[in-house]
Design a protein around this motif. Structure first.
Motif, mmCIF file in Angstrom:
data_model
loop_
_atom_site.group_PDB
_atom_site.id
_atom_site.type_symbol
_atom_site.label_atom_id
_atom_site.label_comp_id
_atom_site.label_asym_id
_atom_site.label_seq_id
_atom_site.Cartn_x
_atom_site.Cartn_y
_atom_site.Cartn_z
ATOM 1 N N ILE A 108 1.028 -0.915 -0.065
ATOM 2 C CA ILE A 108 0.168 -0.057 -0.123
ATOM 3 C C ILE A 108 0.943 1.633 -0.064
ATOM 4 O O ILE A 108 2.393 1.437 0.394
ATOM 5 N N PRO A 109 0.905 2.482 0.000
ATOM 6 C CA PRO A 109 1.229 3.172 -0.179
ATOM 7 C C PRO A 109 2.081 4.044 0.725
ATOM 8 O O PRO A 109 2.937 4.782 1.043
ATOM 9 N N THR A 110 1.061 3.942 2.071
ATOM 10 C CA THR A 110 1.994 3.608 3.215
ATOM 11 C C THR A 110 3.151 2.933 3.417
ATOM 12 O O THR A 110 4.305 3.260 3.845
ATOM 13 N N THR A 111 3.045 1.794 2.948
ATOM 14 C CA THR A 111 3.955 0.689 2.925
ATOM 15 C C THR A 111 5.849 1.528 1.553
ATOM 16 O O THR A 111 6.817 1.030 2.319
ATOM 17 N N LEU A 112 5.015 2.092 0.914
ATOM 18 C CA LEU A 112 5.988 2.144 -0.389
ATOM 19 C C LEU A 112 6.433 3.344 0.364
ATOM 20 O O LEU A 112 7.724 3.938 -0.172
ATOM 21 N N SER A 113 5.677 4.155 0.952
ATOM 22 C CA SER A 113 6.633 5.577 1.400
ATOM 23 C C SER A 113 7.131 5.306 2.748
ATOM 24 O O SER A 113 8.118 6.020 2.743
#
Length: 176
Positions: free
Chosen positions: A137-142
């Motif tokens: 998800i975007p949170t993990t990616l960032s």
């Protein structure tokens, strides 16, 4: 190995455990701006730590306290090996990342099971004969280094320790 960090060392003590890209290491020196660990050959042989260059970004995580919340699966920081990132598939709200699956680790990777990649606790989305994927998800990616990983990059993998214990117990019963 010296690691520059601030938040993770806020209350660290000599002898504390900090996972660096999923590899549990022991703090030997610390300051408000970072910490130092000793790294033995076993850790270098089983992980991608030896390939790090000065200034490389790494994932850092303190050991969970026994009285704290466990927000993922049980991760020990005992890396089982290194897998290669094969491909990334971008979607509107997530990214699917596919890794090579060494035959020695294949029995421990199951769909909807857990795996730690560079110390990040994740759910396995799919498994094939020689590859597996996770969705980020975007949170993990960032917030982790997985957002910057590209095809060909090595990634530390820790399989589910419970699966290894079950295999060991069943094997002992069969041979006993």
């Amino acid at each position: 190995m010296a690691i520059a960090a601030t938040e993770v060392v806020a209350d660290v003590q000599h002898g504390a455990s900090i996972a660096v890209n999923g590899v549990c290491l022991t703090v030997v020196e610390h300051a408000p701006t970072g910490f130092t660990v000793d790294v033995m050959a076993e850790s270098l042989d089983r992980s991608s730590l030896g390939a790090l260059q000065p200034g490389s970004a790494v994932n850092l995580e303190r050991a969970v306290r026994a009285d704290g919340r466990l927000d993922g699966h049980i991760v020990q920081g005992h890396v089982d090996g290194v897998v290669e990132l094969l491909r990334r598939s971008e979607h509107e709200h997530w990214t699917e990342v596919t890794f090579g699956l060494p035959s020695a680790l294949a029995p421990y990777i199951v769909e909807k099971g857990s795996v730690a990649l560079d110390g990040v606790s994740l759910t396995v989305a799919s498994v094939g004969d020689d590859e597996f994927s996770v969705c980020l998800i975007p949170t993990t990616l960032s917030l982790t280094t997985l957002g910057a990983r590209q095809p060909g990059d090595p990634v530390n993998v820790e399989v589910d320790v419970l699966a290894k214990y079950v295999e060991r117990m069943i094997g002992l019963r069969v041979t006993a």
